[in-house]
Scaffold this motif. Structure first.
Motif, PDB file in Angstrom:
ATOM      1  N   ARG B 783     166.981  -1.048 108.193  1.00 43.68           N
ATOM      2  CA  ARG B 783     165.876  -0.580 107.361  1.00 43.68           C
ATOM      3  C   ARG B 783     165.464  -1.669 106.360  1.00 43.68           C
ATOM      4  NH1 ARG B 783     164.692   4.623 104.028  1.00 43.68           N
ATOM      5  NH2 ARG B 783     166.754   4.457 103.172  1.00 43.68           N
ATOM      6  N   GLY B 786     163.490  -4.140 108.026  1.00 37.73           N
ATOM      7  CA  GLY B 786     162.172  -3.588 108.292  1.00 37.73           C
ATOM      8  C   GLY B 786     161.303  -3.693 107.045  1.00 37.73           C
ATOM      9  N   ALA B 790     158.027  -5.855 106.604  1.00 38.00           N
ATOM     10  CA  ALA B 790     156.800  -5.148 106.245  1.00 38.00           C
ATOM     11  C   ALA B 790     156.168  -5.758 104.997  1.00 38.00           C
ATOM     12  CB  ALA B 790     157.107  -3.668 106.000  1.00 38.00           C
ATOM     13  N   ASP B 869     161.220  -4.165 114.317  1.00 39.76           N
ATOM     14  CA  ASP B 869     159.863  -3.634 114.152  1.00 39.76           C
ATOM     15  C   ASP B 869     159.870  -2.713 112.942  1.00 39.76           C
ATOM     16  OD1 ASP B 869     157.524  -2.273 114.213  1.00 39.76           O
ATOM     17  OD2 ASP B 869     157.514  -1.969 116.397  1.00 39.76           O
ATOM     18  N   PRO B 870     159.132  -3.086 111.887  1.00 39.04           N
ATOM     19  CA  PRO B 870     159.198  -2.298 110.640  1.00 39.04           C
ATOM     20  C   PRO B 870     158.859  -0.831 110.864  1.00 39.04           C
ATOM     21  CG  PRO B 870     157.481  -3.999 110.541  1.00 39.04           C
ATOM     22  CD  PRO B 870     158.270  -4.264 111.753  1.00 39.04           C
ATOM     23  N   VAL B 871     157.927  -0.572 111.722  1.00 33.37           N
ATOM     24  CA  VAL B 871     157.510   0.819 111.931  1.00 33.37           C
ATOM     25  C   VAL B 871     158.677   1.640 112.473  1.00 33.37           C
ATOM     26  CG1 VAL B 871     155.875   2.315 113.110  1.00 33.37           C
ATOM     27  CG2 VAL B 871     155.174   0.028 112.389  1.00 33.37           C
ATOM     28  N   VAL B 872     159.313   1.086 113.533  1.00 37.23           N
ATOM     29  CA  VAL B 872     160.438   1.792 114.153  1.00 37.23           C
ATOM     30  C   VAL B 872     161.566   1.955 113.135  1.00 37.23           C
ATOM     31  CG1 VAL B 872     162.163   1.689 115.972  1.00 37.23           C
ATOM     32  CG2 VAL B 872     159.816   0.951 116.427  1.00 37.23           C
ATOM     33  N   LEU B 874     161.592   1.982 109.879  1.00 33.04           N
ATOM     34  CA  LEU B 874     161.376   2.885 108.748  1.00 33.04           C
ATOM     35  C   LEU B 874     161.303   4.328 109.199  1.00 33.04           C
ATOM     36  CD1 LEU B 874     158.866   0.714 106.749  1.00 33.04           C
ATOM     37  CD2 LEU B 874     161.266   1.160 106.257  1.00 33.04           C
ATOM     38  N   ARG B 875     160.834   4.533 110.419  1.00 28.85           N
ATOM     39  CA  ARG B 875     160.686   5.891 110.893  1.00 28.85           C
ATOM     40  C   ARG B 875     162.030   6.474 111.368  1.00 28.85           C
ATOM     41  NH1 ARG B 875     156.136   6.241 115.146  1.00 28.85           N
ATOM     42  NH2 ARG B 875     154.658   5.811 113.490  1.00 28.85           N
TER      43      ARG B 875
END
Lengths: 118, 877
Positions: B783, B786, B790, B869-872, B874-875
């Motif tokens: 995280r 990420g 980001a 991948d920041p999106v992955v 953080l989600r």
């Protein structure tokens, strides 16, 4: 039967041991008869659970306070009979005097006259 | 089944079940007799009976002995856990196997040499090998005069017996030829060491100690059993052993097979001693062998050593000046423990230490992996703790996994030890015939012990660490984030691994540098082209000798590929013939460091055959004959010693006798080594054989210069020629010089090889450790990565972040390792050549290698981190 069932938690472990040893003092017994005897002697107040009795018996046997052997009961049933050992009698008398001390002490507290604060 | 009142758990369980069934039946009977219907009675009884499995378990617990049951459960649990992660299992089991196997392999060579007392000795504690030494410089050869002197001086305190040489010989009996190991012995030798003879007797003083010993033999018990089937009539038989015939007088005590690792088959007297002009026990200048001493009763060590030292100084005429500071030392009867242990042995003792360091690195690494693994299972452990599994049980469960892996590793370690031990023995000590194979009971015991120790070492810390998880934290936050349990312990383990790796790499580096220095040593002669032929022909008279030697030289010269052949009276790697040499007007011979020069009688091809370089003047020429002006060629060190300021050419040197004839120096040649690659310079002077004064030895040494490509074949051909021309001659040495030198360089070569192998192993293991920790801590920080990405962190920055994380630990490890290496350096200092144990270049390179490995370990995690991948990330929460 409205007798009170004394569960494992209620009947302190040490107490059950003393009861078993005392029961065996009067002669060899097998598991079921020990249970019946404790029940009738306590006028159905102390009802030992099977789940407490057998672990206790095996524990006492391991501690060499009682000994066990397979025999045939009066109605021809193969039963595992328990007998108190010399060490068991010694423990019983120790525990007994401690129990009496304790109950005297508790009785002393419970029966003390109430003193008013004023 | 019941043995003496002991009942198996299964039987007791059956008994308990019967007891409980009876209880139930009795209850039902009672109820029925009270008037209940059978069906109701059964139901009520069962209801009152309660939860059978639970109280059965409780009853069983009261039986005790549950640990075994639990251990089996734990192992099953561990097995299931391991089956789920085969990568971890294989890595750890292999690490254990390599660590333990390497130790066991070294053990298989060290145990017989260092730990095992030679079998069949009586009271081995009283026995000593005797050495003479000064600081680290130790020798163990004594002259006959020293032996008699010490024997007399120690009378009453200790008995002394000389130990003569051992050789390989052929024994012929009943037309059967057997290769045997033969040790020459005097009368006192066998009775001093071992019990009375099984059959017959040992040598009498008349046979073994006489001026001219009689040819007698004693067989070893084992050899007597195998070669003669234990036949008692062997006594009195004549056996042909080597070039002599010996009468068997007895069979030695059972078990005894000499003092070396290679078992002796037969002991003989030394009839060849009779050939010397004076009796062997009076030899003052010739050293015949080593001495064995047995202390009697309560002899004081120091008293014995002092008296022996005085007696030795009084009798050591030959080298009195040089040896005046040396004292007699009493060493262990186990040669490897004595002060004069061979270089091979000292290398293997160091290897044992190195292998153990390897095992420590392996343990540290496994502990790291186990910590990481347990950290991943934090949630599982927390659940188990919450369910009431006791801490001790949990530690045992976690430890069971490591122990199981150590067990699997131990099995593989046996294979590694068997292979590695054999390889080590043949590589390091090809000349030693070990009495038994690598896989001895002692080896299995050592593997078992090492595995248990390794298992506990690497498993205990992680188990304890992980058995106390922060419950709420772990359960709430799962396995993804949260405080990293035991991260300090992990760093410490990583530092330890890196430090020990540096120590091993430094060790390997020092050996490599020593080897390079050794290979660069100029021994003065052309080793790759030279074949040395040392003979002792059994011929009488100089004429006969020169006839056969000349025939050999001529026929050798005719072999294709042979470039030059020369005959000499002595020479490098064959025979060192010490002879005084005087300057005019001087009373004492020239000498260098207390050592006298040696003479060589040579012909005109000597210089070109050996590849010597003339520094000044000319070599000996064929024209330097008996009647011509006497000339001499001296070596560089002699020239410098005798004429430190002037030119040696044209000077006068008087060989052999003071006031003899003057020989004119016509040339100066380079120094060349006599016996070894590592030796201090020695002086020589070379005369023409024809011009050599009497008494002169015959020219029985031959040097062949051959094309290196066919030199091996020529060596074999010369051997055939020798057999043909002089079948009775003793071949002292016939080999390519480069091969002869090989055995001297072997300890360094093998030492370097093994240090490198073990160092690389440690480095690899440490790299895996760094990698797994980085990979793990990265998985905890997905995280964070990420978020960084980001927020605009570039791939370079993320790389640097992760790499730095790993390198920081490694750098601390390197610093600790350097300190350790400096401290441990003196342990290997005596095995190095031309390089200091604190060599700064080696230290620097080692640190760089470690840092490189640390960077490599960090590359993959760093690359992975930058690809988050920041999106992955953080989600994923």
């Amino acid at each position: 039967m409205a007798s009170k069932s004394i569960s494992k938690l209620d009947l302190l472990q040490g107490t059950l041991d003393v009861l078993i040893l005392q029961t065996l003092c009067w002669g060899p017994q097998y598991g079921y008869s020990i249970m019946q005897m404790i029940r009738s002697l306590s006028s159905n107040v102390l009802q030992v659970e099977t789940g407490s009795l057998y672990p206790a018996l095996h524990r006492l046997e391991k501690q060499k306070l009682i000994a066990a052997a397979w025999t045939t009961s009066e109605n021809n049933q193969r039963v595992r009979e328990y007998r108190i050992t010399t060490a068991g009698r010694r423990t019983l008398s120790d525990e007994r005097s401690r129990w009496e001390q304790m109950s005297t002490a508790i009785a002393g507290v419970l029966n003390a006259p109430i003193r008013s604060k004023a | 089944m019941s043995f003496f009142g002991w009942k198996s758990r299964k039987d007791r369980r059956a008994e308990l079940d019967e007891e409980l069934r009876t209880h139930l039946a009795l209850d039902v009977t009672t109820r029925v007799s009270r008037g209940d219907a059978l069906a109701d009675a059964e139901l009520a009884a069962k209801k009152e009976f309660g939860n059978l499995p639970r109280f059965r378990a409780e009853t069983e617990e009261s039986w005790g002995g549950l640990w075994l049951e639990h251990a089996i459960q734990d192992l099953r649990y561990a097995l299931r856990g391991l089956a789920r992660s085969p990568g971890f299992t294989v890595t750890v089991a292999l690490t254990f196997a390599l660590g333990v196997g390497a130790n066991a392999a070294v053990f298989s060579i060290v145990e017989p040499l260092l730990l095992r007392t030679p079998p069949g000795l009586v009271d081995p504690g009283q026995l000593h090998r005797i050495y003479h030494g000064n600081a680290g410089d130790v020798g163990q050869n004594f002259s006959g005069a020293s032996y008699s002197g010490m024997r007399d001086a120690l009378a009453g305190l200790a008995s002394v017996a000389p130990r003569l040489t051992t050789d390989s010989a052929t024994l012929v009996t009943n037309g059967l030829t057997i290769d045997v190991r033969r040790e020459y012995a005097t009368a006192g030798y066998l009775p001093l060491l071992t019990g009375p003879a099984t059959v017959g007797r040992y040598f009498t003083a008349d046979e073994g100690d006489a001026r001219a010993p009689l040819p007698r033999a004693v067989l070893s018990h084992a050899f007597w059993q195998t070669a003669f089937g234990g036949d008692r009539n062997v006594v009195g038989r004549e056996l042909r052993i080597g070039d002599g015939s010996f009468t068997v007088v007895g069979v030695a005590a059972p078990g005894f097979a000499g003092l070396d690792v290679t078992p002796v088959n037969v002991w003989t007297t030394a009839p060849h001693f009779a050939r010397t002009p004076e009796p062997w026990y009076q030899w003052a200048n010739k050293k015949f062998g080593t001495l064995i001493l047995r202390e009697t009763g309560a002899a004081d060590h120091r008293e014995v050593a002092n008296r022996a030292t005085i007696a030795w100084h009084q009798t050591n005429f030959a080298n009195a000046g040089a040896d005046s500071l040396r004292a007699i030392l009493l060493g262990s009867i186990i040669e490897g423990r004595g002060p004069g242990a061979s270089r091979e042995l000292r290398v293997s003792a160091r290897l044992a230490g190195v292998a153990f360091i390897d095992l420590l690195v392996a343990c540290a690494n496994i502990a790291t992996l186990a910590l990481v693994r347990a950290a991943r299972r934090r949630r599982e452990i927390a659940v188990r703790v919450a369910l009431g599994v006791r801490r001790g049980r949990l530690v045992r469960q976690l430890l069971a996994e490591t122990m199981l892996l150590a067990g699997i590793g131990a099995v593989a370690a046996v294979a590694i030890a068997a292979w590695g031990g054999t390889a080590l023995r043949t590589m390091l000590m090809p000349e030693t015939a070990f009495p038994d194979g690598v896989l001895t009971p002692a080896l299995f015991v050592s593997i078992a012990l090492l595995s248990v120790v390794a298992g506990i070492l690497s498993g205990l810390a992680p188990a304890i660490q992980n058995s106390r998880p922060d419950l709420t934290q772990s359960l709430k936050e799962g396995s993804r984030t949260g405080r990293i349990a035991g991260s300090r312990m992990r760093s410490m383990l990583l530092v330890g691994q890196s430090a020990l790796s540096v120590v091993l790499i430094v060790g390997a580096g020092l050996f490599i540098r020593s080897l390079a220095r050794l290979n660069a040593v100029d021994i003065g002669v052309d080793a790759s082209r030279t074949i040395i032929v040392g003979l002792r022909p059994a011929v009488r008279g100089e004429e006969q000798l020169s006839a056969v030697m000349n025939e050999l030289a001529d026929r050798t010269r005719a072999l294709p590929g042979v470039e030059r052949v020369t005959l000499a009276t002595s020479g490098p790697f064959l025979f060192w013939n010490t002879r005084d040499a005087f300057l005019p007007g001087s009373d004492t011979s020239v000498s260098l460091g207390g050592e006298l020069p040696a003479v060589i009688g040579a012909d005109s091809t000597f210089f070109s055959a050996l590849g010597l370089r003339m520094l000044r003047g000319r070599p000996i020429r064929a024209s330097d004959r008996v009647g011509d002006a006497p000339v001499v060629v001296v070596t560089e060190s002699l020239a410098r010693t005798a004429w430190p300021s002037g030119d040696a050419l044209g000077q006068c040197l008087i060989p052999f006798e003071r006031g003899g004839r003057c020989y004119t120096v016509v040339g100066v040649t380079n120094d060349f080594h006599q016996w070894a690659v590592v030796e201090s310079p020695r002086m020589r002077y070379i005369l023409s054989i024809d011009q050599m004064p009497q008494p002169r030895p015959g020219a029985s040494q031959m040097y062949v210069r051959a094309n290196p490509e066919v030199a091996d074949a020529i060596t074999a051909q010369v051997h055939t020629l020798v057999r043909e021309i002089m079948p009775t001659a003793r071949v002292m040495w016939l080999a390519r010089l480069s091969h002869a030198l090989e055995s001297e360089l072997r300890p360094w070569r093998v030492g370097a090889g093994l240090f490198i192998a073990l160092g690389v192993l440690a480095l690899m293991v440490a790299t895996i450790g760094v990698y797994s920790v980085l990979a793990y801590s990265l998985s905890q920080r997905v995280r964070e990565m990420g978020v960084r990405i980001a927020l605009g962190a570039g791939a370079g920055e993320v790389h640097r972040l992760v790499l730095w994380d790993g390198l920081r630990t490694v750098m601390v490890g390197a610093a600790v390792g350097l300190v350790l290496a400096l401290a441990l350096g003196r342990l290997v200092a005596s095995l190095l050549y031309g390089v200091s144990a604190r060599d700064p270049i080696t230290m620097a390179v080692s640190v760089l290698v470690l840092l490189g490995a640390g960077a490599v370990a960090g590359l993959l995690p760093a690359w992975r981190a930058s690809r988050v991948d920041p999106v992955v990330a953080l989600r994923a929460e």
